[in-house]
Design a protein around this motif. Structure first.
Motif, PDB file in Angstrom:
ATOM      1  N   VAL A 106      25.960 -63.517  37.658  1.00 46.16           N
ATOM      2  CA  VAL A 106      26.462 -63.713  36.297  1.00 46.16           C
ATOM      3  C   VAL A 106      27.872 -64.291  36.327  1.00 46.16           C
ATOM      4  O   VAL A 106      28.190 -65.262  35.612  1.00 46.16           O
ATOM      5  CB  VAL A 106      26.453 -62.382  35.521  1.00 46.16           C
ATOM      6  CG1 VAL A 106      27.154 -62.539  34.173  1.00 46.16           C
ATOM      7  CG2 VAL A 106      25.034 -61.888  35.327  1.00 46.16           C
ATOM      8  N   ASP A 109      25.198 -60.048  31.375  1.00 43.57           N
ATOM      9  CA  ASP A 109      26.009 -61.199  31.008  1.00 43.57           C
ATOM     10  C   ASP A 109      26.716 -60.971  29.680  1.00 43.57           C
ATOM     11  O   ASP A 109      27.892 -61.310  29.525  1.00 43.57           O
ATOM     12  CB  ASP A 109      25.121 -62.451  30.934  1.00 43.57           C
ATOM     13  CG  ASP A 109      25.893 -63.683  30.511  1.00 43.57           C
ATOM     14  OD1 ASP A 109      26.965 -63.924  31.087  1.00 43.57           O
ATOM     15  OD2 ASP A 109      25.433 -64.392  29.609  1.00 43.57           O
ATOM     16  N   TRP A 125      18.803 -62.898  38.351  1.00 41.33           N
ATOM     17  CA  TRP A 125      19.592 -62.566  37.151  1.00 41.33           C
ATOM     18  C   TRP A 125      19.366 -61.102  36.747  1.00 41.33           C
ATOM     19  O   TRP A 125      18.224 -60.654  36.671  1.00 41.33           O
ATOM     20  CB  TRP A 125      19.166 -63.471  36.011  1.00 41.33           C
ATOM     21  CG  TRP A 125      20.026 -63.432  34.785  1.00 41.33           C
ATOM     22  CD1 TRP A 125      19.747 -62.822  33.600  1.00 41.33           C
ATOM     23  CD2 TRP A 125      21.287 -64.078  34.601  1.00 41.33           C
ATOM     24  NE1 TRP A 125      20.750 -63.035  32.692  1.00 41.33           N
ATOM     25  CE2 TRP A 125      21.718 -63.812  33.291  1.00 41.33           C
ATOM     26  CE3 TRP A 125      22.106 -64.858  35.424  1.00 41.33           C
ATOM     27  CZ2 TRP A 125      22.927 -64.298  32.773  1.00 41.33           C
ATOM     28  CZ3 TRP A 125      23.298 -65.338  34.914  1.00 41.33           C
ATOM     29  CH2 TRP A 125      23.693 -65.061  33.610  1.00 41.33           C
TER      30      TRP A 125
END
Length: 292
Positions: free
Chosen positions: A259, A59, A181
């Motif tokens: 993301v 990210d 994630w």
């Protein structure tokens, strides 16, 4: 031995194993690891080429590439899944009670600050309905939390374990809000990557071999012991870190898409939107592992 100067917020499971079980040595690599404390320093240092590469969130890389225009490229994925928790002071029993309170954070357009925004917005709390003190990484946020300077903080192990042991209240598990994630990835300036292909391939190969070793059932107990003794993790946090290891550090485009979607949802990624393939080059990984 060839020296690699790398940075990140903490050493990850395969890195610990590669260091203590000789996988970096086998590739002729010496690793100098700089522990990041403050995100803007990390981001500035990476843009300036202060370190060879970072092991940190995809990210952050996507944010700095699309917002700041820095030409970064991702070359491996170390972990998938979040180990981050929103922890409140004793007496703060719900996320809703954070309205009007002061929270600890980093500058908020990426990583855990973005996820904190997601959690609070899910509970009906707008970004304007609470205050943030920009403090730094998880260990520094923990200090502020223990000093009761803030009502809550996003924390990662071992800081989250210490906050809970001190009487903090678990308000939210980030993984429940943002599944899949890409927590830790290897990424760097494209020009450094282009100029150091063989060195990067050796690093990935050492890392991938470390994942092969630690994911064998008969090596699990020794891996957990290394995390507890070398990284000061509790058994539960070591188990969680172990579960997040990506076999062979293979890049998962779907995780990168997660993301992108969160950044779009939170309003910090403006169109035109790029596909995940813009942000990674898996040729280094394929050369290192012999996989497709």
């Amino acid at each position: 031995m060839d020296l690699l100067n790398i940075t990140g917020y903490q050493r990850r499971t395969p890195q610990v194993v590669a260091e203590y079980k000789g996988f970096f040595d086998k590739e002729g690599l010496q690793i100098k690891f700089h522990e990041t404390i403050y995100a803007p320093d990390h981001n500035q240092g990476m843009a300036e080429g202060r370190w060879d590469f970072t092991l940190s969130s995809a990210d952050t890389m996507i944010a700095r590439t699309t917002t700041d225009g820095v030409d970064y490229m991702l070359f491996m994925q170390a972990e998938e899944g979040l180990s981050a928790y929103l922890i409140g002071q004793a007496g703060v029993d719900s996320v809703e009670q954070l309205r009007g309170k002061l929270l600890a954070g980093d500058p908020g357009d990426s990583n855990l600050d973005l996820i904190r925004k997601k959690i609070l917005r899910t509970h009906g709390i707008d970004d304007t309905e609470y205050d943030i003190e920009i403090i730094g990484s998880s260990p520094v946020r923990l200090e502020a939390f223990l000093q009761r300077r803030v009502a809550a903080a996003m924390l990662t192990p071992p800081a989250s374990d210490k906050a809970l042991a001190a009487g903090g209240a678990l308000l939210a598990n980030a993984a429940d809000y943002v599944p899949g994630w890409p927590l830790t990835c290897g990424w760097t300036l494209r020009r450094w990557l282009d100029g150091h292909r063989a060195l990067t391939v050796r690093f990935i190969r050492a890392w991938a071999n470390a994942t092969d070793w630690l994911l064998r059932p008969d090596n699990r107990a020794e891996t957990l012991e290394l995390l507890m003794t070398k990284e000061s993790l509790t058994n539960a946090s070591a188990e969680e870190a172990y579960r997040k290891v990506v076999p062979k550090a293979r890049i998962n485009p779907a995780a990168l898409q997660t993301v992108i979607e969160l950044r779009k949802e939170m309003g910090v990624y403006k169109p035109p939107f790029d596909p995940p393939e813009r942000f990674y080059d898996d040729s280094y990984w394929r050369e290192a592992t012999g996989s497709r």
